[in-house]
Write a protein that holds these residues in place. Structure first.
Motif, PDB file in Angstrom:
ATOM      1  N   MET A  43      45.597  37.379  36.707  1.00  0.00           N
ATOM      2  CA  MET A  43      44.646  38.290  37.342  1.00  0.00           C
ATOM      3  C   MET A  43      43.203  37.848  37.140  1.00  0.00           C
ATOM      4  O   MET A  43      42.356  38.065  38.012  1.00  0.00           O
ATOM      5  CB  MET A  43      44.854  39.715  36.823  1.00  0.00           C
ATOM      6  CG  MET A  43      46.150  40.358  37.301  1.00  0.00           C
ATOM      7  SD  MET A  43      46.379  40.251  39.104  1.00  0.00           S
ATOM      8  CE  MET A  43      44.865  41.007  39.702  1.00  0.00           C
ATOM      9  N   ASP A  44      42.893  37.217  36.032  1.00  0.00           N
ATOM     10  CA  ASP A  44      41.545  36.677  35.843  1.00  0.00           C
ATOM     11  C   ASP A  44      41.264  35.565  36.859  1.00  0.00           C
ATOM     12  O   ASP A  44      40.160  35.484  37.415  1.00  0.00           O
ATOM     13  CB  ASP A  44      41.382  36.142  34.416  1.00  0.00           C
ATOM     14  CG  ASP A  44      41.226  37.241  33.376  1.00  0.00           C
ATOM     15  OD1 ASP A  44      41.025  38.412  33.780  1.00  0.00           O
ATOM     16  OD2 ASP A  44      41.315  36.929  32.173  1.00  0.00           O
ATOM     17  N   ARG A  45      42.268  34.712  37.108  1.00  0.00           N
ATOM     18  CA  ARG A  45      42.089  33.680  38.130  1.00  0.00           C
ATOM     19  C   ARG A  45      41.882  34.303  39.507  1.00  0.00           C
ATOM     20  O   ARG A  45      41.066  33.842  40.302  1.00  0.00           O
ATOM     21  CB  ARG A  45      43.309  32.742  38.174  1.00  0.00           C
ATOM     22  CG  ARG A  45      43.267  31.602  37.208  1.00  0.00           C
ATOM     23  CD  ARG A  45      44.255  30.505  37.571  1.00  0.00           C
ATOM     24  NE  ARG A  45      45.636  30.920  37.432  1.00  0.00           N
ATOM     25  CZ  ARG A  45      46.342  30.846  36.303  1.00  0.00           C
ATOM     26  NH1 ARG A  45      45.762  30.388  35.200  1.00  0.00           N
ATOM     27  NH2 ARG A  45      47.601  31.212  36.263  1.00  0.00           N
ATOM     28  N   ALA A  46      42.636  35.348  39.789  1.00  0.00           N
ATOM     29  CA  ALA A  46      42.525  36.007  41.087  1.00  0.00           C
ATOM     30  C   ALA A  46      41.167  36.693  41.234  1.00  0.00           C
ATOM     31  O   ALA A  46      40.493  36.560  42.266  1.00  0.00           O
ATOM     32  CB  ALA A  46      43.657  37.021  41.252  1.00  0.00           C
ATOM     33  N   GLU A  47      40.763  37.423  40.207  1.00  0.00           N
ATOM     34  CA  GLU A  47      39.500  38.167  40.296  1.00  0.00           C
ATOM     35  C   GLU A  47      38.314  37.214  40.455  1.00  0.00           C
ATOM     36  O   GLU A  47      37.317  37.550  41.112  1.00  0.00           O
ATOM     37  CB  GLU A  47      39.325  39.040  39.059  1.00  0.00           C
ATOM     38  CG  GLU A  47      38.159  39.998  39.174  1.00  0.00           C
ATOM     39  CD  GLU A  47      38.120  41.007  38.045  1.00  0.00           C
ATOM     40  OE1 GLU A  47      37.550  42.099  38.261  1.00  0.00           O
ATOM     41  OE2 GLU A  47      38.646  40.719  36.945  1.00  0.00           O
ATOM     42  N   ALA A  48      38.408  36.016  39.901  1.00  0.00           N
ATOM     43  CA  ALA A  48      37.312  35.049  39.986  1.00  0.00           C
ATOM     44  C   ALA A  48      37.023  34.631  41.427  1.00  0.00           C
ATOM     45  O   ALA A  48      35.913  34.178  41.724  1.00  0.00           O
ATOM     46  CB  ALA A  48      37.633  33.819  39.136  1.00  0.00           C
ATOM     47  N   VAL A  49      38.011  34.778  42.338  1.00  0.00           N
ATOM     48  CA  VAL A  49      37.789  34.406  43.736  1.00  0.00           C
ATOM     49  C   VAL A  49      37.796  35.616  44.662  1.00  0.00           C
ATOM     50  O   VAL A  49      37.835  35.485  45.880  1.00  0.00           O
ATOM     51  CB  VAL A  49      38.824  33.363  44.211  1.00  0.00           C
ATOM     52  CG1 VAL A  49      38.673  32.068  43.439  1.00  0.00           C
ATOM     53  CG2 VAL A  49      40.250  33.903  44.143  1.00  0.00           C
ATOM     54  N   GLY A  50      37.752  36.823  44.077  1.00  0.00           N
ATOM     55  CA  GLY A  50      37.593  38.021  44.888  1.00  0.00           C
ATOM     56  C   GLY A  50      38.840  38.840  45.122  1.00  0.00           C
ATOM     57  O   GLY A  50      38.827  39.750  45.954  1.00  0.00           O
ATOM     58  N   ILE A  51      39.926  38.570  44.394  1.00  0.00           N
ATOM     59  CA  ILE A  51      41.145  39.367  44.534  1.00  0.00           C
ATOM     60  C   ILE A  51      41.141  40.409  43.418  1.00  0.00           C
ATOM     61  O   ILE A  51      41.444  40.111  42.267  1.00  0.00           O
ATOM     62  CB  ILE A  51      42.406  38.491  44.476  1.00  0.00           C
ATOM     63  CG1 ILE A  51      42.260  37.280  45.385  1.00  0.00           C
ATOM     64  CG2 ILE A  51      43.638  39.317  44.822  1.00  0.00           C
ATOM     65  CD1 ILE A  51      41.867  37.611  46.829  1.00  0.00           C
ATOM     66  N   ALA A  52      40.782  41.627  43.787  1.00  0.00           N
ATOM     67  CA  ALA A  52      40.521  42.644  42.784  1.00  0.00           C
ATOM     68  C   ALA A  52      41.788  43.278  42.229  1.00  0.00           C
ATOM     69  O   ALA A  52      41.834  43.684  41.065  1.00  0.00           O
ATOM     70  CB  ALA A  52      39.635  43.737  43.384  1.00  0.00           C
ATOM     71  N   ARG A  53      42.822  43.376  43.075  1.00  0.00           N
ATOM     72  CA  ARG A  53      44.058  44.049  42.672  1.00  0.00           C
ATOM     73  C   ARG A  53      45.236  43.371  43.364  1.00  0.00           C
ATOM     74  O   ARG A  53      45.077  42.729  44.401  1.00  0.00           O
ATOM     75  CB  ARG A  53      44.034  45.531  43.063  1.00  0.00           C
ATOM     76  CG  ARG A  53      43.064  46.376  42.257  1.00  0.00           C
ATOM     77  CD  ARG A  53      42.914  47.738  42.879  1.00  0.00           C
ATOM     78  NE  ARG A  53      42.199  48.662  42.021  1.00  0.00           N
ATOM     79  CZ  ARG A  53      41.753  49.856  42.408  1.00  0.00           C
ATOM     80  NH1 ARG A  53      41.952  50.266  43.650  1.00  0.00           N
ATOM     81  NH2 ARG A  53      41.124  50.642  41.573  1.00  0.00           N
TER      82      ARG A  53
END
Length: 294
Positions: A43-53
């Motif tokens: 989830m940290d990798r996802a959030e870093a590119v704009g995937i919040a959930r």
């Protein structure tokens, strides 16, 4: 984190989206996640590119137990619970009763993925249709969205939804139909979720469908670790890869990347009730969950 079994190396991260969005369908366990720390890392990798959930999906009973725990480990994660149609050949009533209990958990936001798959022959059509009908009933009883897997079974999926009476909210995960089917689904009030195949160069009918879906019927997903979008088709997929699909949809629909991200985020929040979920449960259960997974 354990690498997904047999998967190729992950691509380098895409350019971050200008606005956050939601991955409406992923399989974090199949991406190699086992523990709470694994989930946080993804989830940290996802959030870093704009995937919040993300919504992480179960396709068998073991996965259903796991996704319910995973949704308690990180507030960016919610879950959907069902038995995949290819798993329906030998389902027992006791197994389905446990699916019913798990699907009622507060951070389970949909019943899915369920439906029909006539591409594989792991389960006979009669068994698939029986348990699809049972999942439709479960979604209606729980008042939760129904998340559909439909592979080479368009006519029967739509027919059974008509016969049973569809739940208030129906999501076609990884929509694979053409523009005519998209219109039929939209007319029935269903939402269509687009994954990596909409970016493929040989997917013109699917791209034509994606271009005509009204804004309020549109979701976006990875279906990770499967269906990695172009230009990394065939490599390992993960929620952080979603921006490639968001940008492809934006280009098809003639809007900016930020607008596309915003449209799909708002729809996911509305459809899955993401802003209404109890977050206190995450903090209260994370330590116990970590202990169970270690």
């Amino acid at each position: 984190m354990s690498e997904a079994r047999g998967r190729r190396e992950r691509p380098e991260p895409p350019e971050p989206l200008p606005a956050p969005t939601v991955d409406a369908h992923t399989h974090l366990d199949a991406c190699g996640c086992e523990t709470a720390a694994d989930v946080v890392e993804v989830m940290d990798r996802a959030e870093a590119v704009g995937i919040a959930r993300v919504v992480t999906i179960a396709d068998d009973l073991a996965a259903a137990r796991w996704v319910v725990r995973a949704a308690q480990w990180d507030e960016r994660v919610t879950a959907a619970v069902a038995l995949h149609p290819t798993r329906t050949a030998t389902v027992t009533e006791d197994e389905f009763a446990e699916i019913e209990r798990l699907a009622a958990a507060p951070r389970v936001v949909a019943v899915g993925e369920t439906g029909l798959d006539y591409y594989w022959d792991h389960s006979p059509p009669q068994a698939q249709q029986k348990w699809f009908r049972r999942h439709i009933d479960l979604a209606k009883r729980l008042g939760k969205p129904l998340m559909i897997h439909d592979r080479d079974a368009h006519d029967d999926v739509l027919r059974i939804l008509r016969e049973e009476g569809a739940p208030e909210t129906v999501v076609f995960h990884c929509f694979s139909g053409d523009a005519a089917m998209a219109r039929e689904c939209v007319d029935a009030g269903y939402l269509l979720s687009f994954a990596g195949p909409v970016t493929f160069r040989n997917a013109k009918p699917l791209q034509e469908a994606a271009a005509i879906v009204p804004d309020d019927h549109l979701l976006v997903e990875t279906d990770a670790p499967f269906l990695t979008p172009h230009p990394h088709r065939g490599r390992a997929n993960e929620p952080y890869c979603l921006p490639w699909t968001v940008r492809a949809l934006a280009a098809l629909r003639g809007v900016s990347d930020g607008e596309m991200a915003e449209i799909t985020r708002l729809n996911a929040e509305r459809v899955f009730g993401l802003d209404e979920l109890p977050l206190a449960a995450v903090a209260e259960t994370a330590t116990a969950a970590d202990a169970r997974s270690s």
